[in-house]
Write an enzyme that holds these catalytic residues in place. Structure first.
Site, short mmCIF file in Angstrom:
data_model
loop_
_atom_site.label_atom_id
_atom_site.label_comp_id
_atom_site.label_asym_id
_atom_site.label_seq_id
_atom_site.Cartn_x
_atom_site.Cartn_y
_atom_site.Cartn_z
N HIS A 120 0.87 -1.18 0.00
CA HIS A 120 0.00 0.00 0.00
C HIS A 120 0.91 1.23 0.00
O HIS A 120 2.03 1.19 0.52
CB HIS A 120 -0.83 -0.06 1.30
CG HIS A 120 -1.89 0.98 1.41
ND1 HIS A 120 -1.62 2.26 1.82
CD2 HIS A 120 -3.23 0.92 1.20
CE1 HIS A 120 -2.75 2.95 1.86
NE2 HIS A 120 -3.74 2.16 1.49
N ASP A 197 3.08 -4.53 7.96
CA ASP A 197 1.87 -3.72 7.82
C ASP A 197 0.71 -4.70 7.95
O ASP A 197 0.40 -5.45 7.02
CB ASP A 197 1.89 -3.04 6.44
CG ASP A 197 0.55 -2.38 6.12
OD1 ASP A 197 -0.40 -2.52 6.90
OD2 ASP A 197 0.46 -1.74 5.05
N GLN A 200 -4.51 -5.26 7.08
CA GLN A 200 -5.52 -6.18 6.53
C GLN A 200 -5.46 -7.56 7.17
O GLN A 200 -6.14 -8.48 6.69
CB GLN A 200 -5.34 -6.30 5.01
CG GLN A 200 -5.52 -5.00 4.25
CD GLN A 200 -6.95 -4.47 4.26
OE1 GLN A 200 -7.89 -5.15 4.70
NE2 GLN A 200 -7.13 -3.25 3.79
N LYS A 223 -10.39 -0.41 10.83
CA LYS A 223 -10.57 -1.66 10.06
C LYS A 223 -10.82 -2.83 11.01
O LYS A 223 -11.02 -3.96 10.58
CB LYS A 223 -9.33 -1.96 9.22
CG LYS A 223 -9.05 -0.92 8.13
CD LYS A 223 -7.98 -1.43 7.20
CE LYS A 223 -7.28 -0.35 6.40
NZ LYS A 223 -8.08 0.25 5.35
N CYS A 361 -4.85 2.46 -3.65
CA CYS A 361 -3.62 2.97 -2.99
C CYS A 361 -2.47 1.98 -3.16
O CYS A 361 -1.67 1.79 -2.24
CB CYS A 361 -3.85 3.29 -1.52
SG CYS A 361 -5.10 4.53 -1.24
N1 C6P Z 1 -6.36 0.42 2.86
C1 C6P Z 1 -8.18 0.08 1.33
O1 C6P Z 1 -9.28 0.36 0.85
P1 C6P Z 1 -5.06 3.76 7.16
O2 C6P Z 1 -5.65 4.57 6.05
O3 C6P Z 1 -3.87 4.46 7.77
O4 C6P Z 1 -6.05 3.29 8.14
O5 C6P Z 1 -4.52 2.40 6.47
C2 C6P Z 1 -3.61 2.46 5.43
C3 C6P Z 1 -3.35 1.09 4.88
C4 C6P Z 1 -2.09 0.54 5.04
N2 C6P Z 1 -1.82 -0.70 4.62
C5 C6P Z 1 -2.75 -1.47 4.04
C6 C6P Z 1 -2.38 -2.86 3.61
C7 C6P Z 1 -4.03 -0.97 3.83
O6 C6P Z 1 -4.95 -1.75 3.25
C8 C6P Z 1 -4.34 0.34 4.25
C9 C6P Z 1 -5.68 0.93 3.99
C10 C6P Z 1 -7.69 0.85 2.53
O7 C6P Z 1 -7.49 -0.83 0.88
C11 C6P Z 1 -7.81 2.33 2.32
S1 C6P Z 1 -6.73 2.92 1.05
#
Ligand code: C6P
Length: 402
Positions: A120, A197, A200, A223, A361
């Site tokens: 991401h 990270d 997910q 999430k 992203c």
């Molecule tokens: N992915 C998606 O629709 P934040 O925005 O900081 O809570 O998470 C960022 C982020 C970082 N790593 C991974 C693997 C992610 O999936 C995400 C967030 C969302 O896939 C929003 S772009």
């Protein structure tokens, strides 16, 4: 499990465009159970006060809830100590904190950080900012056609200058589950640190930082059935001790004078300013909720539903799914020949179905698969087979319009 679970999420019974809502955008954010929403309003109604500052009753109560939440998170991911649990605004802030502070402590010009093609942007751009500041080198592990990390290529990326490997546990596009334990052993054998990270993975499977053997791990509250604005960075205590603060301000200091400032002990050294103490408490309620349902049960349900979605979607003519690894989590990304994913998402929305479309992203991954964007359906514990049926029938309707 589903009727009672769904009743815990009031938003699921609403309609959009006069149709029942089919919410399949859970990888972006999940809906919140009533207990989490109520915990937030109860804290504002009954216990609201700034934490770690006041001697008064309310401040002490809010502080107790905030610190109990830290202990709850520690337990949930099996960290050794609450000193290792830093509250942030989310995965993105956790990774920026890490790249900045670990970058300062452990990396010099010419040192190397290994990322992968399936990251991401939140696990790419902070390292690029570090590259601009310090002249580090970013190396990228390729992704195979089936959507897994090319582990042979990964082995070959290590050099004596490799300091940090930073990878997603689960891809937000492909659903791929990366073999973190194996990669941790590989990184450590080369004297490198491993950051995961886990945005997910934490909502979907048991994540035990000690069993995984990672040095840092980041995830987001929103999430994980919690509120927006709260997240976690786990870090090994001995490493966090060596890292400088990320931001300066209240909370993170021991003593300030114009000549010299000393910093608070862990984890407060990394928590400048008033923390999201309502969000931390709500996150602990969310983790209680997950455990009350049972993470194993949640995982089993989501895996069955994902397998069902893959089977049904694969039967649609002209539909291509990205990511075919044996071990995967609850996202399915796809494209349909002749239909732009944005058009597909817009038309499905009119039929009450919420999916995500675009680059997710993860633009380097889009480039890897030669596309501008994809459509993505992602499931959570409250989704049903009927909703997957509805998605597939609606896709067939959209196809007829083209
Ligand atoms: N992915 C998606 O629709 P934040 O925005 O900081 O809570 O998470 C960022 C982020 C970082 N790593 C991974 C693997 C992610 O999936 C995400 C967030 C969302 O896939 C929003 S772009």
């Amino acid at each position: 499990m589903n009727a009672t679970i769904r009743a815990d999420f009031p938003i699921l019974s609403r309609k959009v465009y006069n149709r029942p809502l089919v919410y399949l955008d859970n990888a972006a954010t999940v809906q919140k159970p009533r207990c989490v929403v109520e915990a937030i309003s109860q804290e504002y109604y009954n216990s609201n006060a700034n934490v770690h500052r006041g001697v008064h009753f309310l401040s002490q109560q809010a502080t107790e809830l905030h610190e109990a939440a830290r202990e709850r998170v520690r337990q949930f991911i099996n960290a050794r100590s609450t000193a290792e649990i830093i509250f942030t605004r989310g995965t993105t802030e956790s990774l920026n904190l890490l790249a900045t502070s670990a970058g300062e402590a452990f990396l010099k010009e010419g040192d190397e950080v290994v990322l992968s093609q399936m990251e991401h942007h939140s696990n790419i751009v902070p390292w690029q900012l570090l590259r601009d500041r310090k002249g580090i080198v970013i190396k990228v592990c390729p992704v195979t056609d089936e959507g897994s990390l090319d582990l042979v290529a990964l082995t070959q990326l290590f050099t004596p200058r490799t300091r940090i490997v930073s990878l997603c546990h689960v891809s937000n596009v492909l659903g791929t589950v990366n073999p973190i334990r194996e990669i941790a052993a590989m990184a450590h054998a080369h004297g490198a640190l491993l950051c995961v990270d886990a945005a997910q993975s934490v909502p979907h499977r048991r994540v035990d930082v000690q069993a995984l053997g990672c040095d840092f791990l980041a995830f987001s509250g929103h999430k994980t059935y919690g509120a927006t604005g709260i997240g976690v960075l786990y870090g090994r205590e001995d490493l966090l001790e060596q890292m400088p603060p990320y931001q300066g301000g209240g909370e993170m200091i021991a003593r300030v004078s114009f000549e010299r400032t000393t910093y608070e002990q862990l984890p407060y050294k990394f928590e400048a300013g008033t923390p999201d103490y309502v969000g931390s408490h709500a996150l602990s309620v969310a983790l209680d909720y997950i455990d009350s349902v049972g993470l194993d049960k949640i995982q089993a349900h989501e895996q069955q539903l994902t397998a069902y979605a893959i089977k049904r979607l694969s039967a649609i003519n002209g539909l291509r799914i990205y990511g075919h690894t044996p071990e995967r989590e609850s996202v399915v990304s796809f494209n349909i020949a002749g239909i732009h994913p944005l058009d597909l998402g817009t038309l499905l929305d009119r039929l009450g179905i919420a999916i995500r479309t675009g680059h997710h992203c993860a633009q380097p991954l889009m480039t890897r698969f030669g596309v501008e964007g994809m459509a993505r359906a992602s499931v959570a514990l409250y989704n049903t087979r009927e909703e997957i049926d509805s998605l597939c029938e609606s896709i067939e309707r959209v196809k007829k319009m083209f």
